[in-house]
Scaffold this active site. Structure first.
Site, short mmCIF file in Angstrom:
data_model
loop_
_atom_site.label_atom_id
_atom_site.label_comp_id
_atom_site.label_asym_id
_atom_site.label_seq_id
_atom_site.Cartn_x
_atom_site.Cartn_y
_atom_site.Cartn_z
N GLU A 268 44.02 6.21 0.15
CA GLU A 268 45.11 6.90 0.71
C GLU A 268 44.90 8.24 0.14
OE1 GLU A 268 46.17 7.38 -2.69
OE2 GLU A 268 47.84 7.58 -1.92
N TRP A 269 43.70 8.52 -0.16
CA TRP A 269 43.30 10.11 -0.45
C TRP A 269 44.24 10.87 -1.42
CZ3 TRP A 269 45.85 9.72 4.68
CH2 TRP A 269 45.02 8.91 5.56
N GLY A 270 44.69 9.94 -2.37
CA GLY A 270 45.22 10.54 -3.60
C GLY A 270 46.77 11.18 -3.13
N ASP B 92 42.24 2.02 4.46
CA ASP B 92 42.51 3.43 4.65
C ASP B 92 44.11 3.58 5.03
OD1 ASP B 92 41.94 5.88 5.14
OD2 ASP B 92 40.26 5.63 6.69
N ASP C 210 38.69 13.71 2.07
CA ASP C 210 37.32 13.35 2.39
C ASP C 210 36.32 14.17 1.95
OD1 ASP C 210 38.43 11.08 3.79
OD2 ASP C 210 37.69 11.60 5.63
#
Ligand code: GLA
Length: 395
Positions: free
Chosen positions: A187-189, A154, A209
């Site tokens: 890293e969520w883009g 994460d 998320d």
């Protein structure tokens, strides 16, 4: 439909983007040749994880057919870890994992499944547990000593850190750990991972998320579908884990969610309480029908490893998607984003087939038409899909 630049050239393009990093080894662990499949604790259980839960999940995945359908990795997400000992070694919560993590990995392996774990590239995880920053090599060694097969990393509490550099450190630590471990970048883009992550990890989140709502599915699809050209065996766009079975969408919407993930060659990581899938309730049966649909799973897992994309969208809410498959067929999705039933037509030319006639199989109805001329039209329910596999018949 293959990426425009060959992989070697794309890596040369990607490496300078890693800003000052010296390591240039591409991720070359031979893993994730098809999108990873498995289960992860986060969507349903959040921080409420324990050895008892994870063992129960592994048992259920064997009993309910998930393991045999290809769901392999059982991953504990955040909150399994509590501290570091005097040597800096990460310590699992002794109340929740009384026998330690290695014993749990052994249990999962004995079931014919693989074991995944979670950490964070920053100083702390999103839930405030110890992160791996500064402990990259130590943590990779610890995971290897526990026989970990998959690690999700994460990006919370990483202020001031450079994502490509930090994730490459972890890639190198895993490569030096003595164990082959799938590397899932999360890293969520937020740092354009599609530009550098193929040289670093096996999969990378392209989005924030997921939540158990239809609007979330649409948002994630609209983001992750843009990077279709980057995916290939060993490296995949990850629009986040599945919500199928968690109760916030209709069965029609869950079927669309699952079909879209398969069309996008996305990782299929279930996020529901799989222990509840064995019951006789309509909800359990519906969840089984979706997560265990072998024909849809086969589209996701196809060895060609091409991410499907939108080939027609006029009007924009009525879409046709196509994904080329290894045997020369196409997976075709008629996707109705509108809130009323609508007719959608796939033309053989637009899905990339050159023949006039084709054999068509409906992957949800499990029915087949032996010879269909030029196009296929269907009325698709609101928020629904019709998913086909289309084999060209030589002229
Ligand atoms: C982030 C990730 C999620 C989950 C949580 C855990 O939000 O994107 O998938 O791992 O952290 O804290």
């Amino acid at each position: 439909m293959r990426p425009i630049l060959p992989r070697a050239i794309r890596l040369l393009v990607a490496i300078p983007l890693m800003g000052g990093m010296t390591a240039t080894r591409p991720v070359d662990n031979g893993l994730a040749r098809t999108p990873p499949m498995g289960w992860n604790s986060w969507n349903k259980f959040g921080c409420d994880v324990s050895a008892q839960l994870i063992r129960g999940v592994a048992d259920a995945m064997v009993a309910n057919g998930m393991r045999d359908a290809g769901y392999q990795y059982v991953t504990i997400d955040d909150c399994w870890q509590v501290s570091r000992d005097a040597n800096g070694t990460i310590v699992a919560d002794p109340q929740r994992f009384p026998d330690g993590i290695k014993a749990l990995a052994d249990y999962i392996h004995a079931k014919g499944l693989k074991f995944g774990i979670y950490t964070d590239a920053g100083r702390k995880t999103c839930e405030g547990r110890p992160g791996s920053y500064g402990y990259e090599v130590a943590d990779a060694r610890t995971y290897a000593s526990w026989d970990v097969d998959y690690v999700k990393v994460d990006w919370c509490n990483a202020e001031g850190l450079h994502a490509p550099t930090q994730y490459a450190k972890i890639r190198d630590a895993l490569a030096g750990s003595g164990r082959r471990i799938v590397f899932s970048i999360c890293e969520w883009g937020s740092n354009r991972p599609w530009e550098w992550a193929p040289a670093v990890g096996n999969l990378w989140r392209t989005t924030g998320d997921i939540s158990d709502r239809w609007s979330s599915v649409l948002t994630l699809v609209d983001l992750s579908s843009q990077y279709w050209h980057v995916a290939e065996p060993g490296s995949w766009n990850d629009p986040d884990m599945l919500e199928v079975g968690n109760g916030g969408m209709t069965n029609t919407e869950y079927r669309s969610h699952f079909s879209l993930w398969a069309m996008m060659a996305a990782p299929l990581i279930a996020g529901n309480d799989v222990r509840a899938m064995m019951g006789t309730s309509p909800a359990a049966a519906a969840t089984r029908d979706i997560l265990l649909n072998q024909e849809v799973i086969a589209v996701d897992q196809d060895s060609l490893g091409v991410q499907g994309k939108i080939v027609e969208a006029s009007p924009s809410e009525l879409q046709v998607w196509a994904k080329p498959l290894a045997d020369g067929s196409r997976a075709v999705l008629l996707f109705n984003r509108a809130s009323v039933p609508s007719s959608i037509t796939a033309e053989w030319g637009s899905v990339g087939l050159e023949t006039k006639k084709a054999r068509v199989r409906d992957l949800w109805a499990h029915t087949e038409s032996s010879s269909v001329d030029s196009r296929y039209a269907a009325t698709v329910p609101a928020h629904g899909v019709v998913m086909l596999r289309v084999w060209p018949i030589p002229n």
